[in-house]
Write a protein that holds these residues in place. Structure first.
Motif, PDB file in Angstrom:
ATOM      1  N   GLN A 149      26.526  12.629  61.905  1.00 35.00           N
ATOM      2  CA  GLN A 149      26.507  12.094  60.540  1.00 35.00           C
ATOM      3  C   GLN A 149      27.604  12.735  59.690  1.00 35.00           C
ATOM      4  OE1 GLN A 149      24.502   9.519  59.403  1.00 35.00           O
ATOM      5  NE2 GLN A 149      25.987   9.612  57.747  1.00 35.00           N
ATOM      6  N   ILE A 150      27.752  14.048  59.803  1.00 35.94           N
ATOM      7  CA  ILE A 150      28.798  14.746  59.048  1.00 35.94           C
ATOM      8  C   ILE A 150      30.169  14.239  59.466  1.00 35.94           C
ATOM      9  CG2 ILE A 150      29.945  16.982  58.755  1.00 35.94           C
ATOM     10  CD1 ILE A 150      27.118  18.252  58.898  1.00 35.94           C
ATOM     11  N   ALA A 151      30.394  14.092  60.768  1.00 37.21           N
ATOM     12  CA  ALA A 151      31.686  13.623  61.267  1.00 37.21           C
ATOM     13  C   ALA A 151      31.985  12.210  60.778  1.00 37.21           C
ATOM     14  CB  ALA A 151      31.717  13.678  62.789  1.00 37.21           C
ATOM     15  N   GLU A 152      30.981  11.351  60.775  1.00 35.75           N
ATOM     16  CA  GLU A 152      31.178   9.984  60.264  1.00 35.75           C
ATOM     17  C   GLU A 152      31.508  10.013  58.774  1.00 35.75           C
ATOM     18  OE1 GLU A 152      31.166   7.009  61.842  1.00 35.75           O
ATOM     19  OE2 GLU A 152      30.734   7.864  63.813  1.00 35.75           O
ATOM     20  N   ASP A 153      30.761  10.807  57.997  1.00 36.94           N
ATOM     21  CA  ASP A 153      30.996  10.898  56.549  1.00 36.94           C
ATOM     22  C   ASP A 153      32.371  11.468  56.237  1.00 36.94           C
ATOM     23  OD1 ASP A 153      28.464   9.884  56.181  1.00 36.94           O
ATOM     24  OD2 ASP A 153      27.560  11.811  55.636  1.00 36.94           O
ATOM     25  N   ALA A 154      32.837  12.396  57.064  1.00 36.73           N
ATOM     26  CA  ALA A 154      34.131  13.032  56.850  1.00 36.73           C
ATOM     27  C   ALA A 154      35.288  12.214  57.424  1.00 36.73           C
ATOM     28  CB  ALA A 154      34.131  14.429  57.476  1.00 36.73           C
ATOM     29  N   ASN A 155      34.972  11.096  58.055  1.00 34.15           N
ATOM     30  CA  ASN A 155      35.987  10.262  58.712  1.00 34.15           C
ATOM     31  C   ASN A 155      36.768  11.095  59.730  1.00 34.15           C
ATOM     32  OD1 ASN A 155      37.292   7.851  59.213  1.00 34.15           O
ATOM     33  ND2 ASN A 155      38.862   8.215  57.662  1.00 34.15           N
ATOM     34  N   ALA A 156      36.026  11.889  60.509  1.00 37.11           N
ATOM     35  CA  ALA A 156      36.631  12.832  61.441  1.00 37.11           C
ATOM     36  C   ALA A 156      36.363  12.481  62.902  1.00 37.11           C
ATOM     37  CB  ALA A 156      36.110  14.239  61.138  1.00 37.11           C
ATOM     38  N   VAL A 157      35.951  11.261  63.156  1.00 37.55           N
ATOM     39  CA  VAL A 157      35.638  10.854  64.525  1.00 37.55           C
ATOM     40  C   VAL A 157      36.877  10.257  65.171  1.00 37.55           C
ATOM     41  CG1 VAL A 157      34.235   9.319  65.951  1.00 37.55           C
ATOM     42  CG2 VAL A 157      33.228  10.434  63.955  1.00 37.55           C
ATOM     43  N   GLY A 159      38.707   6.047  74.488  1.00 36.11           N
ATOM     44  CA  GLY A 159      37.889   5.526  75.576  1.00 36.11           C
ATOM     45  C   GLY A 159      36.434   5.834  75.298  1.00 36.11           C
ATOM     46  N   ARG A 160      35.791   6.538  76.220  1.00 33.26           N
ATOM     47  CA  ARG A 160      34.387   6.907  76.045  1.00 33.26           C
ATOM     48  C   ARG A 160      34.228   8.288  75.418  1.00 33.26           C
ATOM     49  NH1 ARG A 160      31.208   5.612  81.428  1.00 33.26           N
ATOM     50  NH2 ARG A 160      29.470   5.826  79.992  1.00 33.26           N
ATOM     51  N   ASN A 161      35.353   8.960  75.183  1.00 37.57           N
ATOM     52  CA  ASN A 161      35.307  10.290  74.591  1.00 37.57           C
ATOM     53  C   ASN A 161      35.069  10.206  73.095  1.00 37.57           C
ATOM     54  OD1 ASN A 161      35.812  11.809  76.926  1.00 37.57           O
ATOM     55  ND2 ASN A 161      38.001  11.358  76.774  1.00 37.57           N
ATOM     56  N   TYR A 162      34.181  11.057  72.609  1.00 36.49           N
ATOM     57  CA  TYR A 162      33.849  11.147  71.190  1.00 36.49           C
ATOM     58  C   TYR A 162      34.290  12.526  70.733  1.00 36.49           C
ATOM     59  CZ  TYR A 162      30.847  10.903  67.006  1.00 36.49           C
ATOM     60  OH  TYR A 162      30.365  10.879  65.715  1.00 36.49           O
ATOM     61  N   LEU A 163      35.425  12.588  70.052  1.00 35.91           N
ATOM     62  CA  LEU A 163      35.969  13.860  69.595  1.00 35.91           C
ATOM     63  C   LEU A 163      35.826  13.977  68.088  1.00 35.91           C
ATOM     64  CD1 LEU A 163      39.274  13.893  71.669  1.00 35.91           C
ATOM     65  CD2 LEU A 163      37.122  15.042  72.213  1.00 35.91           C
ATOM     66  N   ILE A 164      35.780  15.200  67.613  1.00 37.31           N
ATOM     67  CA  ILE A 164      35.640  15.468  66.188  1.00 37.31           C
ATOM     68  C   ILE A 164      36.854  16.268  65.733  1.00 37.31           C
ATOM     69  CG2 ILE A 164      34.251  16.632  64.448  1.00 37.31           C
ATOM     70  CD1 ILE A 164      31.817  15.937  66.168  1.00 37.31           C
ATOM     71  N   ASP A 165      37.465  15.821  64.653  1.00 41.43           N
ATOM     72  CA  ASP A 165      38.635  16.467  64.060  1.00 41.43           C
ATOM     73  C   ASP A 165      38.137  17.617  63.173  1.00 41.43           C
ATOM     74  OD1 ASP A 165      40.902  17.186  62.649  1.00 41.43           O
ATOM     75  OD2 ASP A 165      41.520  15.127  62.268  1.00 41.43           O
ATOM     76  N   PHE A 166      38.292  18.865  63.647  1.00 41.19           N
ATOM     77  CA  PHE A 166      37.757  20.014  62.927  1.00 41.19           C
ATOM     78  C   PHE A 166      38.370  20.223  61.537  1.00 41.19           C
ATOM     79  CE2 PHE A 166      36.723  21.996  67.287  1.00 41.19           C
ATOM     80  CZ  PHE A 166      35.492  21.380  67.310  1.00 41.19           C
ATOM     81  N   PRO A 167      39.696  20.081  61.349  1.00 41.88           N
ATOM     82  CA  PRO A 167      40.242  20.270  59.996  1.00 41.88           C
ATOM     83  C   PRO A 167      39.650  19.298  58.958  1.00 41.88           C
ATOM     84  CG  PRO A 167      42.000  20.416  61.603  1.00 41.88           C
ATOM     85  CD  PRO A 167      40.770  19.959  62.345  1.00 41.88           C
ATOM     86  N   LYS A 168      39.385  18.056  59.365  1.00 42.88           N
ATOM     87  CA  LYS A 168      38.779  17.099  58.432  1.00 42.88           C
ATOM     88  C   LYS A 168      37.359  17.508  58.074  1.00 42.88           C
ATOM     89  CE  LYS A 168      41.350  12.887  59.393  1.00 42.88           C
ATOM     90  NZ  LYS A 168      41.253  11.487  59.804  1.00 42.88           N
ATOM     91  N   VAL A 169      36.598  17.988  59.052  1.00 41.78           N
ATOM     92  CA  VAL A 169      35.235  18.434  58.790  1.00 41.78           C
ATOM     93  C   VAL A 169      35.262  19.688  57.914  1.00 41.78           C
ATOM     94  CG1 VAL A 169      33.079  19.259  59.809  1.00 41.78           C
ATOM     95  CG2 VAL A 169      34.313  17.384  60.874  1.00 41.78           C
ATOM     96  N   ASP A 170      36.201  20.597  58.176  1.00 40.61           N
ATOM     97  CA  ASP A 170      36.334  21.795  57.340  1.00 40.61           C
ATOM     98  C   ASP A 170      36.573  21.413  55.882  1.00 40.61           C
ATOM     99  OD1 ASP A 170      35.990  23.516  59.487  1.00 40.61           O
ATOM    100  OD2 ASP A 170      38.141  23.813  59.799  1.00 40.61           O
ATOM    101  N   LYS A 171      37.485  20.471  55.669  1.00 40.61           N
ATOM    102  CA  LYS A 171      37.802  20.029  54.308  1.00 40.61           C
ATOM    103  C   LYS A 171      36.589  19.367  53.658  1.00 40.61           C
ATOM    104  CE  LYS A 171      41.187  17.364  51.726  1.00 40.61           C
ATOM    105  NZ  LYS A 171      42.350  16.491  51.789  1.00 40.61           N
TER     106      LYS A 171
END
Length: 68
Positions: free
Chosen positions: A35-43, A47-59
């Motif tokens: 949910q946090i990653a979706e809200d932060a637009n950090a997804v 392919g099938r990999n689901y990665l999270i952009d840490f700098p966007k989540v930090d911000k």
């Protein structure tokens, strides 16, 4: 949270990670992290990999805490 860095075993700054790595980094569960990653637009989906952009989540977390 601005000084929080994650380094790989090779000493490289990690900018993205899988959901389990993000859960450990931020101390939250999988559903909350998604949910946090979706809200932060950090997804990042490759392919099938689901990665999270840490700098966007930090911000995003800094904005929630009132730190800019």
């Amino acid at each position: 949270m601005k000084n929080r860095l994650v380094r790989s075993e090779l000493g490289i700054d990690v900018k993205t990670g899988r959901i389990d790595q993000a859960c450990q980094r931020y101390g939250v569960g999988r559903n909350t992290m998604r949910q946090i990653a979706e809200d932060a637009n950090a997804v990042i989906r490759i392919g099938r990999n689901y990665l999270i952009d840490f700098p966007k989540v930090d911000k995003y977390m800094d904005n929630l805490a009132g730190n800019e």
